[in-house]
Design an enzyme around this catalytic site. Structure first.
Site, PDB file in Angstrom:
ATOM      1  N   ASP A  77       0.877  -1.171   0.000  1.00 45.20           N
ATOM      2  CA  ASP A  77       0.000   0.000   0.000  1.00 45.20           C
ATOM      3  C   ASP A  77       0.909   1.214   0.000  1.00 45.20           C
ATOM      4  O   ASP A  77       1.886   1.289   0.759  1.00 45.20           O
ATOM      5  CB  ASP A  77      -0.951   0.025   1.196  1.00 45.20           C
ATOM      6  CG  ASP A  77      -2.134   0.949   0.897  1.00 45.20           C
ATOM      7  OD1 ASP A  77      -2.891   0.645  -0.045  1.00 45.20           O
ATOM      8  OD2 ASP A  77      -2.265   1.994   1.565  1.00 45.20           O
ATOM      9  N   LYS A 198      14.716   4.899 -10.695  1.00 47.27           N
ATOM     10  CA  LYS A 198      13.583   4.832  -9.753  1.00 47.27           C
ATOM     11  C   LYS A 198      13.719   3.634  -8.823  1.00 47.27           C
ATOM     12  O   LYS A 198      13.470   3.730  -7.624  1.00 47.27           O
ATOM     13  CB  LYS A 198      12.243   4.771 -10.516  1.00 47.27           C
ATOM     14  CG  LYS A 198      11.067   4.781  -9.550  1.00 47.27           C
ATOM     15  CD  LYS A 198       9.697   4.716 -10.194  1.00 47.27           C
ATOM     16  CE  LYS A 198       8.628   4.645  -9.087  1.00 47.27           C
ATOM     17  NZ  LYS A 198       7.294   4.363  -9.586  1.00 47.27           N
TER      18      LYS A 198
END
Ligand code: ITT
Length: 217
Positions: A77, A198
């Site tokens: 999450d 990233k």
């Protein structure tokens, strides 16, 4: 080798998780299970929602209908916290635009980015600070055990990535808020920097490095 089932409907997350974990574990996703569970994210925190997703899937896989042979469920999450917005969109990051008209489900990345830019209009560069957060939950799939037992055995791994938000999207890489987000120490967005950069810096990469540490890898 340990087998993880990635409990997400977001294909970008699966791709990033695979890249960061490399060959250290076997990674399965919803595609391999050929099933979709709609898990309601009713928690108030990333940790709660991450745990809800992992335990719901572990409860499903523990009855062995899919016969996948996974050892653990891994759920993610995550979201963006913007300082000038008091930490919003936070746990509502995926459905930020839809909150306005009560639509169910996630909004498109373009709608979410447009809403964010609208709310930040006129906020000067120095005050456009934000961070991505990720909480990973690792739940063992315990055949014959209750969801409560699997919840009790769940472990959590956190990652954060500080940065700032541009005034217009730039770059087509990544997903979500990546075209607006410049990580600290850089002058280009995650949308421009590409997956190699990233996946070294991101909130998800950092949480995954903590997870790898659990197995000493
Ligand atoms: P699952 O719940 O099925 O995993 P989801 O996309 O709905 O997929 P979340 O509820 O965790 O996942 O919401 C995450 C949202 O936060 C995501 O949709 C993006 O808008 C944003 N987000 C998270 N990580 C991001 C990243 O690495 N780059 C850009 N935006 C990100």
């Amino acid at each position: 080798m340990t087998t993880l089932f990635i409990a997400t409907g977001n294909a970008h997350k699966v791709e990033e998780i695979r890249q960061v974990l490399g060959g250290s574990v076997t990674v399965l996703s919803q595609r391999d299970a050929n099933v979709r569970l709609e898990v309601e994210e009713t928690g108030a925190t990333f940790r709660e929602n991450s745990g809800i997703k992992a335990v719901t899937w572990a409860g499903y896989l523990a009855v062995d209908v899919c016969n996948l042979g996974a050892d653990y469920v891994l759920a993610d999450d995550s979201g963006l916290e913007v300082d000038a917005l008091g930490g919003a969109p936070g746990v509502h990051s995926a459905r930020f635009a839809a909150l306005d008209d009560g639509r169910k489900g996630n909004s498109s990345d373009a709608e979410n980015n447009a809403k964010l830019l609208r709310l930040l209009a006129g906020v000067p560069a120095g005050k456009r600070t934000a961070r991505f957060r990720c909480v990973l939950s690792l739940t063992p799939i315990l055949h014959g055990e209750s969801p409560a037992a699997m919840a009790a055995a769940t472990e959590f791994f956190d990652g954060t990535c500080e940065g700032r938000l541009l005034e217009a999207p730039s770059g087509a890489g990544g997903f979500g808020y990546d075209p607006l987000f410049i990580p600290e120490g850089y002058d280009r967005t995650f949308g421009e920097l590409g997956p190699e950069v990233k996946n070294r810096l991101s909130h998800r990469a950092r949480a995954l490095v903590a997870l790898r540490g659990r197995w000493g890898r």
